[in-house]
Motif scaffolding. Structure first.
Motif, PDB file in Angstrom:
ATOM      1  N   ARG A 257      46.075  16.925  47.559  1.00  0.00           N
ATOM      2  CA  ARG A 257      45.341  17.161  48.807  1.00  0.00           C
ATOM      3  C   ARG A 257      44.211  16.142  48.970  1.00  0.00           C
TER       4      ARG A 257
ATOM      5  N   THR B  21      55.865  23.805  48.141  1.00  0.00           N
ATOM      6  CA  THR B  21      54.453  23.412  48.264  1.00  0.00           C
ATOM      7  C   THR B  21      54.184  22.719  49.582  1.00  0.00           C
TER       8      THR B  21
ATOM      9  N   ASN C 146      47.595  20.180  42.661  1.00  0.00           N
ATOM     10  CA  ASN C 146      47.467  20.481  44.078  1.00  0.00           C
ATOM     11  C   ASN C 146      46.179  19.886  44.644  1.00  0.00           C
TER      12      ASN C 146
ATOM     13  N   SER D  81      49.026  23.372  37.802  1.00  0.00           N
ATOM     14  CA  SER D  81      49.470  23.253  39.201  1.00  0.00           C
ATOM     15  C   SER D  81      48.271  23.182  40.139  1.00  0.00           C
ATOM     16  N   GLU D  82      47.167  23.867  39.788  1.00  0.00           N
ATOM     17  CA  GLU D  82      45.962  23.823  40.618  1.00  0.00           C
ATOM     18  C   GLU D  82      45.356  22.414  40.601  1.00  0.00           C
TER      19      GLU D  82
ATOM     20  N   HIS E   8      55.046  16.369  46.615  1.00  0.00           N
ATOM     21  CA  HIS E   8      53.785  17.106  46.541  1.00  0.00           C
ATOM     22  C   HIS E   8      52.936  16.992  47.808  1.00  0.00           C
TER      23      HIS E   8
END
Length: 564
Positions: free
Chosen positions: A81, A318, A77, A73-74, A284
């Motif tokens: 971003r 999220t 993410n 998930s990191e 996301h």
């Protein structure tokens, strides 16, 4: 002849690794069409993604193969971003960080597919894979297994099209074809790639090293005109028309014939209203608070003027990370001006706003009360909006979303927003422009036009299945028992197996030019010789003329004497 002998059932492996369910959905839809023909469908993916096919929608999948852990998930993410902050106008290098992350799952995918293929009990006849699955190309080369690659748009560095500037996924906003693009925009689309050549070469070097460390010493098999199938989850009308080899086809929109129904809250909300704005900017995407505020203010003006009487904004957990929930807004509730916090709005305490973590998107888009869709322009979202006949505000975030936004605007079904510069006034004005147009206006007319085309194009998953059937049956009988190729792939054009020198007839042009030079040179030589000896040649010609003229006079005299 027995038709089962002509068209036998075969085992087909669907492969999706990274990219999320939006990458899996189109592949599974092609699997659905193949299952309806009697083929056995199996699915290979990374750990934790098996849940994608456990719903009743995909009961045709008979077996699941897992090939190791997927992105954390990191990692995801960070990727989203990074892509949200990426501005293609400043270069494409940031995308290579994400590309390297996704590529890092190639070794385990490669090993997993080899294990499946080398076991006679699980070896498939055909592989249908998402475009992120580079290992599928390796299986095609190493085991002579036919493959089909499913892409959201045409893949970069393949299928070159000289009248479409730039590379798919890396085109500048506003880029369509050279027919309408300015010279400067066309040039910038080419320069943006050239400026990042050092970064591209570093990426290729890292990929080569990773493959060599894993015992694979050949480059990734990606010919410009592929000897395998490429399917694009789009249709001409949204996608730009282009010349294609027989191995490639737009087969979208690849949409499921069934979708999640409205839940009781969404159903009640929609049936009590006549003009609802639906907002979904990707599962996301994490919008900064400033952007959320601009959207709330712009949409608030639409509601004050009665252009919109309800908003459904799908906002997963999220997507709420950067929102300042303490921010308060003045809004009208049941005819009274009220001060409300963003925390209360997100908790669905405003009667005219809904903020579900998950929304049954297709059911919402299919509802007559939904009048406008604010989207990020992803391939699946664009396809669904057009299939269900909804105009759009489109704000592309990255890759095909930017190109889709340009195409939606060109198709007359959307207004665009720039993720870096959009304002609340722009949201209000562009939404008002679409809503004021109504169903009978230009936007409504174009939406209906593309909706009808999308419904026809949605049947092309059957065409994808046809091409897969052809590729399988051709591939099975064009190799001998030792794996030696007896004849080329029947869908592959001859120029794919020829040198550019011969395929483009450069050899003929060279011979023709040489022949022309010889003829012109010979004529020049004769003319030069004549000029250098002109007095002698003129004299010769005069004597010849005299002889001929004298001969005719003798003949005429004899004829007169003989009274003839």
């Amino acid at each position: 002849m027995d038709s089962s002998h002509v068209h036998p059932s075969r085992k087909i492996l669907l492969v999706v690794t990274t990219g999320g369910f939006t990458h899996a959905g189109p592949v599974l839809e092609i699997g659905r069409a193949l299952a309806e023909r009697g083929h056995v469908i199996e699915f290979a993916t990374l750990d934790g993604q098996e849940s994608w096919i456990k719903s009743n929608q995909y009961g045709f999948v008979t077996k699941i193969h897992t090939m190791g852990p997927g992105p954390t998930s990191e990692q995801l993410n960070d990727h989203y971003r990074r892509m949200q902050a990426w501005d293609v106008r400043k270069g494409i290098e940031p995308t290579f960080i994400s590309k390297s992350m996704f590529d890092s799952y190639w070794p385990q995918t490669y090993d997993g597919l080899k294990k499946i293929i080398e076991d006679p009990k699980t070896r498939p006849t055909m592989i249908v894979a998402d475009f992120f699955v580079e290992a599928a190309n390796d299986m095609h080369v190493e085991y002579n297994i036919p493959i089909a690659i499913v892409c959201p748009s045409w893949p970069p560095l393949q299928l070159p099209c000289p009248y479409i500037p730039g590379q798919p996924g890396f085109q500048l906003p506003g880029t369509m074809t050279s027919e309408d693009a300015s010279m400067w925009l066309r040039l910038k689309n080419e320069i943006i790639i050239l400026l990042d050549l050092p970064a591209i070469m570093r990426l290729f070097s890292r990929t080569r090293q990773m493959r060599e460390q894993h015992g694979v010493f050949r480059p990734i098999h990606k010919p410009k005109k592929p000897d395998y199938l490429i399917f694009v989850n789009s249709f001409v009308g949204l996608e730009i028309p282009r010349d294609l080899p027989p191995t490639c086809a737009p087969v979208g929109p690849l949409l499921s014939p069934i979708w999640d129904p409205l839940d009781s809250k969404c159903e009640g909300f929609l049936y009590s209203r006549i003009s609802v704005l639906y907002i979904a900017l990707g599962t996301h995407i994490i919008l900064p608070h400033e952007d959320v505020t601009k959207i709330l203010i712009g949409v608030g003006r639409l509601m004050e003027e009665g252009l919109v009487d309800g908003v459904i904004w799908a906002t997963p957990k999220t997507g709420r990370h950067d929102i300042d929930t303490s921010r308060r807004f003045n809004t009208t509730i049941e005819g009274k001006m009220t001060d409300i916090s963003l925390a209360d709005m997100l908790a669905n305490k405003h009667p005219d706003w809904m903020f579900p973590f998950f929304a049954p998107q297709r059911a919402i888009l299919d509802h007559t009360s939904t009048r406008l869709y604010f989207t990020h322009g992803g391939g699946s979202s664009a396809n669904e909006a057009l299939y269900h006949g909804k105009p759009m505000l489109s704000m592309g975030i990255f890759f095909d979303q930017t190109a889709n936004t340009t195409r939606l605007v060109a198709g007359g079904v959307a207004e665009s927003l720039d993720k870096f510069t959009f304002t609340s006034d722009e949201i209000y004005m562009k939404s008002k422009k679409i809503l004021d147009s109504g169903e009978e206006g230009l936007y409504g007319q174009n939406v209906l036009r593309l909706q009808r085309i999308a419904h026809v194009a949605a049947r092309r998953k059957s065409h994808a299945a046809d091409l897969i059937d052809e590729a399988m049956y051709d591939n099975e009988l064009r190799f001998d028992q030792n794996g030696r190729e007896l004849r080329p792939m029947h869908l592959q054009t001859a120029d794919s197996r020829m040198s550019a020198w011969k395929a483009n007839n450069w050899d003929l042009w060279t011979v023709s030019a040489f022949g022309l030079v010889v003829v012109v040179g010979s004529m020049g030589f004769v003319a030069k010789q004549f000029w250098n000896h002109r007095e002698f040649m003129v004299g010769k010609l005069l004597r010849l003329h005299c002889l001929v003229s004298g001969g005719w006079r003798i003949v005429e005299t004899n004829l007169v004497n003989q009274n003839i």
